[in-house]
Design a protein around this motif. Structure first.
Motif, mmCIF file in Angstrom:
data_model
loop_
_atom_site.group_PDB
_atom_site.id
_atom_site.type_symbol
_atom_site.label_atom_id
_atom_site.label_comp_id
_atom_site.label_asym_id
_atom_site.label_seq_id
_atom_site.Cartn_x
_atom_site.Cartn_y
_atom_site.Cartn_z
ATOM 1 N N ASP A 290 11.168 82.004 91.827
ATOM 2 C CA ASP A 290 10.823 82.661 90.484
ATOM 3 C C ASP A 290 11.898 83.734 90.086
ATOM 4 O OD1 ASP A 290 10.414 85.266 91.734
ATOM 5 O OD2 ASP A 290 8.424 84.761 92.043
ATOM 6 N N ARG A 291 11.850 84.405 88.902
ATOM 7 C CA ARG A 291 12.975 85.133 88.552
ATOM 8 C C ARG A 291 13.144 86.459 88.982
ATOM 9 N NH1 ARG A 291 15.973 83.799 84.246
ATOM 10 N NH2 ARG A 291 15.160 81.712 83.154
ATOM 11 N N GLU A 292 12.012 86.569 89.751
ATOM 12 C CA GLU A 292 11.956 88.051 90.672
ATOM 13 C C GLU A 292 12.831 87.915 92.091
ATOM 14 O OE1 GLU A 292 11.545 90.503 89.044
ATOM 15 O OE2 GLU A 292 11.125 89.283 87.213
ATOM 16 N N ALA B 122 19.373 81.857 93.060
ATOM 17 C CA ALA B 122 18.639 82.847 92.248
ATOM 18 C C ALA B 122 18.868 82.168 90.622
ATOM 19 C CB ALA B 122 19.470 84.285 92.159
ATOM 20 N N ARG B 123 17.940 82.668 89.927
ATOM 21 C CA ARG B 123 17.564 81.946 88.605
ATOM 22 C C ARG B 123 18.336 83.035 87.710
ATOM 23 N NH1 ARG B 123 13.845 78.388 86.639
ATOM 24 N NH2 ARG B 123 12.576 77.200 88.153
ATOM 25 N N GLY B 124 19.296 82.768 86.941
ATOM 26 C CA GLY B 124 19.962 83.644 85.960
ATOM 27 C C GLY B 124 20.361 84.669 86.496
ATOM 28 N N GLN B 125 21.095 84.662 87.824
ATOM 29 C CA GLN B 125 21.687 85.975 88.379
ATOM 30 C C GLN B 125 22.787 85.498 89.105
ATOM 31 O OE1 GLN B 125 21.068 89.836 88.468
ATOM 32 N NE2 GLN B 125 22.885 88.835 89.080
ATOM 33 N N PRO B 126 24.206 85.552 88.664
ATOM 34 C CA PRO B 126 25.266 85.431 89.415
ATOM 35 C C PRO B 126 25.016 86.252 90.947
ATOM 36 C CG PRO B 126 25.834 85.903 87.050
ATOM 37 C CD PRO B 126 24.641 86.009 87.416
ATOM 38 N N LEU B 127 25.680 85.794 92.004
ATOM 39 C CA LEU B 127 25.439 86.405 93.091
ATOM 40 C C LEU B 127 26.544 85.813 94.072
ATOM 41 C CD1 LEU B 127 22.216 85.163 94.810
ATOM 42 C CD2 LEU B 127 23.299 83.845 93.195
ATOM 43 N N GLY B 128 26.795 86.686 95.134
ATOM 44 C CA GLY B 128 28.009 86.270 96.088
ATOM 45 C C GLY B 128 27.082 86.437 97.470
ATOM 46 N N PHE C 86 29.531 75.769 90.587
ATOM 47 C CA PHE C 86 28.438 75.637 89.820
ATOM 48 C C PHE C 86 28.070 74.424 89.535
ATOM 49 C CE2 PHE C 86 31.837 75.600 86.968
ATOM 50 C CZ PHE C 86 31.346 74.894 85.972
ATOM 51 N N ALA C 87 26.682 74.202 89.063
ATOM 52 C CA ALA C 87 26.208 73.166 88.791
ATOM 53 C C ALA C 87 25.990 72.808 87.278
ATOM 54 C CB ALA C 87 25.140 72.539 89.410
ATOM 55 N N PRO C 88 26.744 72.200 86.477
ATOM 56 C CA PRO C 88 26.675 72.403 85.057
ATOM 57 C C PRO C 88 25.144 71.812 84.401
ATOM 58 C CG PRO C 88 28.768 71.349 85.427
ATOM 59 C CD PRO C 88 28.095 71.444 86.888
ATOM 60 N N ALA C 89 24.684 70.710 85.210
ATOM 61 C CA ALA C 89 23.235 70.303 84.879
ATOM 62 C C ALA C 89 22.110 71.165 85.191
ATOM 63 C CB ALA C 89 23.141 68.764 85.786
ATOM 64 N N LEU C 90 22.522 72.248 85.972
ATOM 65 C CA LEU C 90 21.437 73.048 86.504
ATOM 66 C C LEU C 90 22.048 74.565 86.010
ATOM 67 C CD1 LEU C 90 20.671 72.062 90.029
ATOM 68 C CD2 LEU C 90 19.613 71.251 87.854
ATOM 69 N N PRO C 91 22.009 74.775 84.522
ATOM 70 C CA PRO C 91 22.471 76.179 84.144
ATOM 71 C C PRO C 91 21.458 77.324 84.415
ATOM 72 C CG PRO C 91 21.586 74.716 82.202
ATOM 73 C CD PRO C 91 21.686 73.888 83.400
ATOM 74 N N TRP C 92 20.315 77.036 84.808
ATOM 75 C CA TRP C 92 19.221 78.281 85.171
ATOM 76 C C TRP C 92 19.606 78.576 86.656
ATOM 77 C CZ3 TRP C 92 16.215 76.614 89.174
ATOM 78 C CH2 TRP C 92 16.156 75.227 89.146
ATOM 79 N N LEU D 140 24.772 90.120 101.058
ATOM 80 C CA LEU D 140 24.369 89.221 99.759
ATOM 81 C C LEU D 140 24.497 90.412 98.676
ATOM 82 C CD1 LEU D 140 22.944 87.068 98.073
ATOM 83 C CD2 LEU D 140 20.832 88.305 98.648
ATOM 84 N N ALA D 141 25.162 89.966 97.596
ATOM 85 C CA ALA D 141 25.263 90.905 96.518
ATOM 86 C C ALA D 141 25.170 90.509 95.204
ATOM 87 C CB ALA D 141 26.718 91.408 96.715
ATOM 88 N N TRP D 142 24.664 91.329 94.283
ATOM 89 C CA TRP D 142 24.631 91.046 92.789
ATOM 90 C C TRP D 142 24.505 91.998 92.028
ATOM 91 C CZ3 TRP D 142 20.347 91.092 96.243
ATOM 92 C CH2 TRP D 142 19.241 91.581 95.857
ATOM 93 N N ARG D 143 24.978 92.032 90.856
ATOM 94 C CA ARG D 143 24.995 92.977 89.554
ATOM 95 C C ARG D 143 23.654 92.945 88.906
ATOM 96 N NH1 ARG D 143 29.985 93.890 85.354
ATOM 97 N NH2 ARG D 143 29.066 95.538 84.272
ATOM 98 N N GLY D 144 22.736 93.407 89.130
ATOM 99 C CA GLY D 144 21.482 93.473 88.331
ATOM 100 C C GLY D 144 20.553 94.096 88.817
ATOM 101 N N ALA D 145 19.269 93.876 88.363
ATOM 102 C CA ALA D 145 17.872 94.710 88.852
ATOM 103 C C ALA D 145 17.687 94.157 90.215
ATOM 104 C CB ALA D 145 16.711 94.565 87.980
ATOM 105 N N PRO D 146 16.703 95.135 91.168
ATOM 106 C CA PRO D 146 16.509 94.367 92.501
ATOM 107 C C PRO D 146 15.654 93.065 92.357
ATOM 108 C CG PRO D 146 15.905 96.996 92.002
ATOM 109 C CD PRO D 146 16.429 96.342 90.635
ATOM 110 N N ARG D 147 15.681 92.404 93.612
ATOM 111 C CA ARG D 147 14.985 91.301 93.406
ATOM 112 C C ARG D 147 14.374 91.126 95.005
ATOM 113 N NH1 ARG D 147 16.755 86.110 89.897
ATOM 114 N NH2 ARG D 147 17.562 87.017 88.003
ATOM 115 N N VAL D 148 13.376 90.384 95.080
ATOM 116 C CA VAL D 148 12.860 90.120 96.314
ATOM 117 C C VAL D 148 13.706 89.067 97.105
ATOM 118 C CG1 VAL D 148 10.821 89.180 97.727
ATOM 119 C CG2 VAL D 148 10.664 90.894 95.706
ATOM 120 N N VAL D 149 14.277 89.276 98.300
ATOM 121 C CA VAL D 149 15.073 88.586 99.045
ATOM 122 C C VAL D 149 14.285 87.619 99.934
ATOM 123 C CG1 VAL D 149 16.952 87.873 100.353
ATOM 124 C CG2 VAL D 149 17.201 89.726 98.507
ATOM 125 N N GLN D 150 14.079 86.248 100.004
ATOM 126 C CA GLN D 150 13.358 85.704 100.956
ATOM 127 C C GLN D 150 14.192 84.728 101.829
ATOM 128 O OE1 GLN D 150 10.565 82.824 98.999
ATOM 129 N NE2 GLN D 150 9.868 82.199 100.811
#
Length: 222
Positions: free
Chosen positions: A19-21, A94-100, A71-77, A206-216
């Motif tokens: 999910d998005r979180e 992640a959905r809609g969140q660039p990450l490294g 990246f996978a062009p067929a899976l832009p989400w 793990l790093a991302w620029r954005g709001a906190p998310r739950v890491v599973q």
């Protein structure tokens, strides 16, 4: 993100709902030791997981950006990033969140003083110098994974400049916080950083620029 009894060992193509979180971090022991075999196994693992998230037995086409980020062009989400160290592969989704993500073996031999003096910020180099010699290499590798993870999340790679991202180190050599980075990468408070140890003897971040998310954390069975 240390391994726990709740870590999942799941057959594919049926990864858990993303999910998005959430951010999913998969760890896989390829059983390989030769660098080329590890790279091939990492790509096969990525294909398998991408197919699982897409609900398709066929792996989507993977392309790379201007600075080499896949990246996978067929899976832009779906955003993803991967790293491997020794036989181990780490892949984050992640959905809609660039990450490294980056992992490094603690027994990797590095000329710490020379590399830090050439590529790191002055404050980081001074902090490493203050750490007792036996703890300096692990401290350097933890710091390296943090820098790499941020660079990979930005999508710019090493060309962005390791010295343009500076971290504060604690006295014991662990990374305390993101202290400074170039203006185009945002403010340090914009960033989420999750250090982890996928297996004993390997460190990662793990790093991302954005709001906190739950890491599973998840593990892939061969």
């Amino acid at each position: 993100m240390r391994s726990t009894d709740a870590d999942a060992f799941l057959p594919l193509p049926a990864p858990p709902l993303l999910d998005r979180e959430a951010i999913h971090v998969w760890i896989h022991d390829t059983g390989e030791t030769r660098p080329r075999a590890v790279r091939d196994a990492a790509r096969a693992t990525l294909d398998r997981l991408l197919g699982g998230y897409a609900g398709d037995d066929r792996a989507p086409v993977i392309e790379t950006g201007a600075h080499g980020k896949p990246f996978a062009p067929a899976l832009p989400w779906l955003d993803f990033n991967l790293s491997h160290a020794g036989p181990y592969v780490a892949i984050a989704f992640a959905r809609g969140q660039p990450l490294g993500i980056d992992i490094e073996p603690l027994d990797r031999r590095v000329a710490v003083d020379g590399v830090a003096a050439r590529f790191f910020g002055a404050a980081e180099t001074a902090a490493l110098d203050r750490i007792e010699p036996g703890a300096r290499q692990p401290a350097f590798l933890r710091l390296w994974t943090h820098k790499e993870a941020v660079l990979k999340a930005l999508g710019d790679g090493l060309g962005f400049g390791l010295d343009r991202i500076e971290f504060d180190l604690a006295d014991d050599g662990h990374v305390a916080r993101l202290g400074r980075l170039a203006a185009e990468a945002g403010h340090p408070s914009d960033w989420q950083l999750r250090p982890f140890e996928p297996v004993p003897g390997v460190v990662g971040c793990l790093a991302w620029r954005g709001a906190p998310r739950v890491v599973q954390p998840l593990r892939l069975v061969s």
